[in-house]
Design an enzyme around this catalytic site. Structure first.
Site, PDB file in Angstrom:
ATOM      1  N   TYR A  71       0.944  -1.073   0.019  1.00 27.33           N
ATOM      2  CA  TYR A  71       0.093   0.022  -0.003  1.00 27.33           C
ATOM      3  C   TYR A  71       0.805   1.209   0.154  1.00 27.33           C
ATOM      4  O   TYR A  71       1.620   1.559   0.989  1.00 27.33           O
ATOM      5  CB  TYR A  71      -0.954  -0.118   1.224  1.00 27.33           C
ATOM      6  CG  TYR A  71      -1.902  -0.961   1.299  1.00 27.33           C
ATOM      7  CD1 TYR A  71      -2.196  -1.790   0.215  1.00 27.33           C
ATOM      8  CD2 TYR A  71      -2.998  -0.987   2.468  1.00 27.33           C
ATOM      9  CE1 TYR A  71      -3.407  -2.955   0.247  1.00 27.33           C
ATOM     10  CE2 TYR A  71      -3.815  -2.074   2.598  1.00 27.33           C
ATOM     11  CZ  TYR A  71      -4.031  -2.868   1.475  1.00 27.33           C
ATOM     12  OH  TYR A  71      -5.076  -3.834   1.459  1.00 27.33           O
TER      13      TYR A  71
ATOM     14  N   GLY B 286     -18.843   1.059  -3.305  1.00 32.50           N
ATOM     15  CA  GLY B 286     -19.650   2.162  -3.393  1.00 32.50           C
ATOM     16  C   GLY B 286     -21.111   1.834  -3.771  1.00 32.50           C
ATOM     17  O   GLY B 286     -22.100   2.714  -3.749  1.00 32.50           O
TER      18      GLY B 286
END
Length: 323
Positions: free
Chosen positions: A61, A212
Site C-alpha cells: 500500500y 460504493g
C-alpha cells in the site's frame, strides 16, 4: 474507550475489535493523490481511543507508505493496536505486476515491514492471495517459521479458495481469512464461508459496500472518468438494474433512521460471531457513523427482505474484485 464487541481470531487466537479499520485509503495505491497524513494518523489514533484496535494494511500500500504511517500513529502505544499485514503483491508505478510468494521473498518482505512499522512483531501476517507457482504449504510454512523467530504472532490468508484454505490450515493453524463480502458479493457463502466456519477461522470481510454500490449515492450513468466504469456491474443496463436493488436498501435505511452504508456494514456484522466488517477510512468524521452501524439489529422480516433482494446472482455483472 468504547465497549466495542470483540471477535476471536481462530480457535486459539486473540480477541480483537469486531469492527476493523482498513488503512489502505490513507495511501496512494493506484497512483492517485495521497490523503492528509495528519488526518490519517489522527483517524488511527481516534479509532484506537474508541476501541477499534484491528488495523489492516499491506506492505504494497503506497509502496510502504501505509506501514510507515501506521508506525507513526502507534508510536508509544503499540499495545493498543493489533496489526494485520498482507504481503506478496508486486507493483511498479502504481501498476500491478503480479505476485512473489517464494520463501526467500517472504523472509525479505517481513524485515522491511517490521522496520517501516517500527515494531518487533507483526500480529497477523498473510499472503495477499495464493500464487499457483508456489505450493501453499511452502508459503504458510515460511510464515510459520517467522512465528518461531518471533517476527509474527498469527497467520492469516486472503482471497483464497476453500481447498487452499484447508491446505493452509493443515500446514499451520490459520487465524483469519480476509475476503470481500457484502450484500452484493455473496458467492463465498456456498463453499468458502462454510469451510472457514468448520475450521474455526475468523473472517475479516472487506468491501462491505461493494466499492460504493451499496452506499445509495451512486447514480447512472457514471462519469466517463469514473474508475468504477471499468467493471461490468457499473456499466450500462447492469448499473441501472443494480441500483434498482439498492433502492430497497435506501428505503429500509430511511425507515430505520440510518444510512445505506450503515445497513450494509450491519448486514455483514450479523452474518456470524466469527465475521468482522473491515471498513476503510481516512477521516475521523467517518468513525461515529461506522461505529453506530455495529449497533444496528434487524427484524427477521428485514433480514429476509435483504437476503431475497440481494440473493446470489441478483447483482448483474462481475464483481469488481475480479481483476
Amino acid at each position: 474507550m468504547n465497549n466495542i464487541t470483540k471477535i476471536q481470531l481462530g480457535q486459539n487466537g486473540p480477541f480483537v475489535s469486531k469492527l476493523g479499520l482498513g488503512c489502505m485509503r490513507m495511501s496512494s495505491v493506484w497512483g492517485g493523490a495521497t490523503p492528509s497524513e495528519t488526518e490519517s494518523i489522527a483517524t488511527i489514533q481516534e479509532a484506537l481511543d474508541r476501541g477499534i484496535n484491528f488495523l489492516n494494511t499491506g506492505d504494497f500500500y503506497g509502496a510502504g507508505h501505509n506501514e510507515m504511517l501506521i508506525g507513526k500513529a502507534i508510536k508509544d502505544r503499540r499495545d493498543d493496536a493489533f496489526i494485520s499485514v498482507k504481503f506478496g503483491a508486486i507493483f511498479h508505478n502504481g501498476q500491478w505486476l503480479g505476485l512473489d510468494l517464494r520463501p526467500i521473498a517472504i523472509k525479505n518482505f517481513i524485515n522491511y515491514s517490521l522496520t517501516r512499522l517500527g515494531i518487533e512483531t507483526i500480529d497477523l501476517y498473510q499472503p495477499c492471495r495464493m500464487d499457483d507457482s508456489v505450493p501453499v504449504a511452502d508459503i504458510i510454512g515460511t510464515v510459520a517459521d517467522l512465528i518461531k523467530e518471533g517476527k509474527v504472532r498469527y497467520i492469516g490468508v486472503s482471497e483464497i479458495t476453500a481447498d487452499q484454505l484447508r491446505q493452509a490450515n493443515n500446514t499451520h493453524l490459520i487465524s483469519a481469512l480476509e475476503i470481500g463480502y457484502s450484500l452484493a458479493d455473496r458467492q463465498i457463502e456456498s463453499e468458502l464461508l462454510p469451510t472457514a466456519k468448520e475450521l474455526g477461522i475468523a473472517v475479516v470481510a472487506f468491501a462491505n459496500t461493494a466499492e460504493g454500490l451499496l452506499t445509495g449515492e451512486m447514480k447512472a450513468p457514471l462519469a466517463e472518468n469514473d474508475y468504477h466504469s471499468h467493471f461490468s456491474r457499473f456499466q450500462g443496463e447492469n448499473l441501472v438494474h443494480n441500483l434498482e436493488k439498492v433502492e430497497v436498501l435506501k428505503q429500509m435505511a430511511q425507515h430505520k433512521g440510518c444510512t445505506p452504508t450503515q445497513l450494509a456494514i450491519a448486514w455483514v456484522k450479523e452474518q456470524g460471531d466469527h465475521i468482522m466488517p473491515l471498513v476503510s477510512m481516512s477521516r475521523r468524521s467517518r468513525l461515529p457513523e461506522n461505529l453506530k452501524a455495529m449497533d444496528i439489529v434487524f427484524t427477521p422480516q428485514e433480514m429476509n427482505t435483504l437476503n431475497t433482494t440481494f440473493a446470489i446472482g441478483a447483482i448483474r455483472g462481475g464483481t469488481y474484485l475480479q481483476r
